[in-house]
Design a protein around this motif. Structure first.
Motif, mmCIF file in Angstrom:
data_model
loop_
_atom_site.group_PDB
_atom_site.id
_atom_site.type_symbol
_atom_site.label_atom_id
_atom_site.label_comp_id
_atom_site.label_asym_id
_atom_site.label_seq_id
_atom_site.Cartn_x
_atom_site.Cartn_y
_atom_site.Cartn_z
ATOM 1 N N ALA A 20 -5.995 142.478 180.186
ATOM 2 C CA ALA A 20 -6.723 143.525 180.958
ATOM 3 C C ALA A 20 -6.851 142.979 182.480
ATOM 4 O O ALA A 20 -6.366 143.556 183.445
ATOM 5 C CB ALA A 20 -7.783 143.898 180.376
ATOM 6 N N VAL A 21 -7.155 141.625 182.633
ATOM 7 C CA VAL A 21 -7.369 141.147 183.951
ATOM 8 C C VAL A 21 -6.166 140.752 184.637
ATOM 9 O O VAL A 21 -5.908 140.967 185.735
ATOM 10 C CB VAL A 21 -8.198 139.633 183.831
ATOM 11 N N ILE A 22 -5.074 140.076 183.688
ATOM 12 C CA ILE A 22 -3.811 139.558 184.552
ATOM 13 C C ILE A 22 -3.171 140.932 184.916
ATOM 14 O O ILE A 22 -2.350 140.905 185.991
ATOM 15 C CB ILE A 22 -3.071 138.779 183.386
ATOM 16 N N LEU A 23 -2.995 141.854 183.963
ATOM 17 C CA LEU A 23 -2.420 143.119 184.275
ATOM 18 C C LEU A 23 -2.870 143.950 185.337
ATOM 19 O O LEU A 23 -2.414 144.582 186.125
ATOM 20 C CB LEU A 23 -2.137 144.076 183.169
ATOM 21 N N SER A 24 -4.248 144.089 185.468
ATOM 22 C CA SER A 24 -4.907 144.863 186.588
ATOM 23 C C SER A 24 -4.678 144.168 187.999
ATOM 24 O O SER A 24 -4.221 144.832 189.061
ATOM 25 C CB SER A 24 -6.471 144.951 186.332
ATOM 26 N N LYS A 25 -4.312 142.568 188.021
ATOM 27 C CA LYS A 25 -4.098 141.884 189.159
ATOM 28 C C LYS A 25 -2.850 142.119 189.531
ATOM 29 O O LYS A 25 -2.331 142.618 190.652
ATOM 30 C CB LYS A 25 -4.367 140.450 188.983
ATOM 31 N N MET A 26 -1.864 142.184 188.231
ATOM 32 C CA MET A 26 -0.371 142.471 188.945
ATOM 33 C C MET A 26 -0.078 143.810 189.324
ATOM 34 O O MET A 26 0.703 144.102 190.348
ATOM 35 C CB MET A 26 0.378 142.099 187.722
ATOM 36 N N LEU A 27 -0.696 144.889 188.823
ATOM 37 C CA LEU A 27 -0.668 146.081 189.277
ATOM 38 C C LEU A 27 -1.507 146.691 190.358
ATOM 39 O O LEU A 27 -1.445 147.869 190.709
ATOM 40 C CB LEU A 27 -0.728 147.234 187.919
ATOM 41 N N HIS A 28 -2.396 145.809 190.572
ATOM 42 C CA HIS A 28 -3.135 146.043 191.971
ATOM 43 C C HIS A 28 -4.164 147.169 191.444
ATOM 44 O O HIS A 28 -4.542 148.235 192.135
ATOM 45 C CB HIS A 28 -2.597 146.594 193.410
#
Length: 197
Positions: A20-28
């Motif tokens: 959740a944290v990684i993907l939210s950062k990647m997808l802004h």
């Protein structure tokens, strides 16, 4: 024993990768650990960012449970220690060393860890979750009912894996103690609501 120790560490480190944290950062996108229930899992990702990001988190979190257990199985690790490796991956998700030891409930990671038992077993778990959530609207109820029944299902399908599945189920149920308390008090927020016209 060295192999088992290494796989326990690998499983914990894999589990500590918060999808959740990684993907939210990647997808802004908004970080779900800072919004909603502050739980960095697929359910809160759904609430905060919608279906597609939640689905991506679901697959990510399942994969980090599946891969360590799958490779350990291929290396000939016994069922008991496969259960310990699965638990290590879930503990990584729950207490991630990369994210200040603040993680999610471990449901998707646990499902990933036991999905390799077979399509019949996986299908039973998915159907149980869908029915439970469909009838109640609570993702937490789906997880609780599914993991209560998981040891029974596996006992009929692959009885030699009953103990590791039961161990994993106990961890997930303990992790949901706050949800159980809120459900008993009628304070648990629904994840899904039926549309009314």
């Amino acid at each position: 024993m060295l192999l088992i120790f290494i796989m326990l560490i690998v499983a914990y480190l894999c589990g500590s990768l918060s999808g959740a944290v990684i993907l939210s950062k990647m997808l802004h996108l908004p970080n779900p650990s800072e919004h909603g229930s502050h739980n960095p899992g697929a359910t809160n990702m759904l609430r905060v960012n919608g279906r597609l990001p939640a689905l991506a988190v679901l697959f990510f979190d399942m994969a980090k449970g599946l891969l360590p257990v799958y490779f350990s199985y291929r290396f000939g690790v016994s069922p008991f220690f496969l259960g310990m490796i699965a638990i290590a991956a879930c503990l990584g998700h729950i207490f991630p060393c990369f994210f200040h030891f603040h993680g999610g409930k471990g449901v998707a990671t646990a499902l990933g860890a036991i999905v390799m038992i077979g399509l019949d077993f996986s299908g039973l778990l998915i159907v149980t979750w869908l029915i439970s959530v469909g009838l109640t609207g609570y993702a937490s109820v789906g997880a609780i009912v599914t993991f209560l029944l998981a040891p029974l299902y596996v006992w009929f399908i692959r009885p030699e894996l009953t103990m590791p599945v039961a161990m994993l189920s106990c961890l997930i149920l303990v992790r949901h103690h706050s949800n159980i308390q809120r459900l008993l008090k009628g304070e648990e927020p629904k994840t899904f609501r039926k549309k009314t016209h």
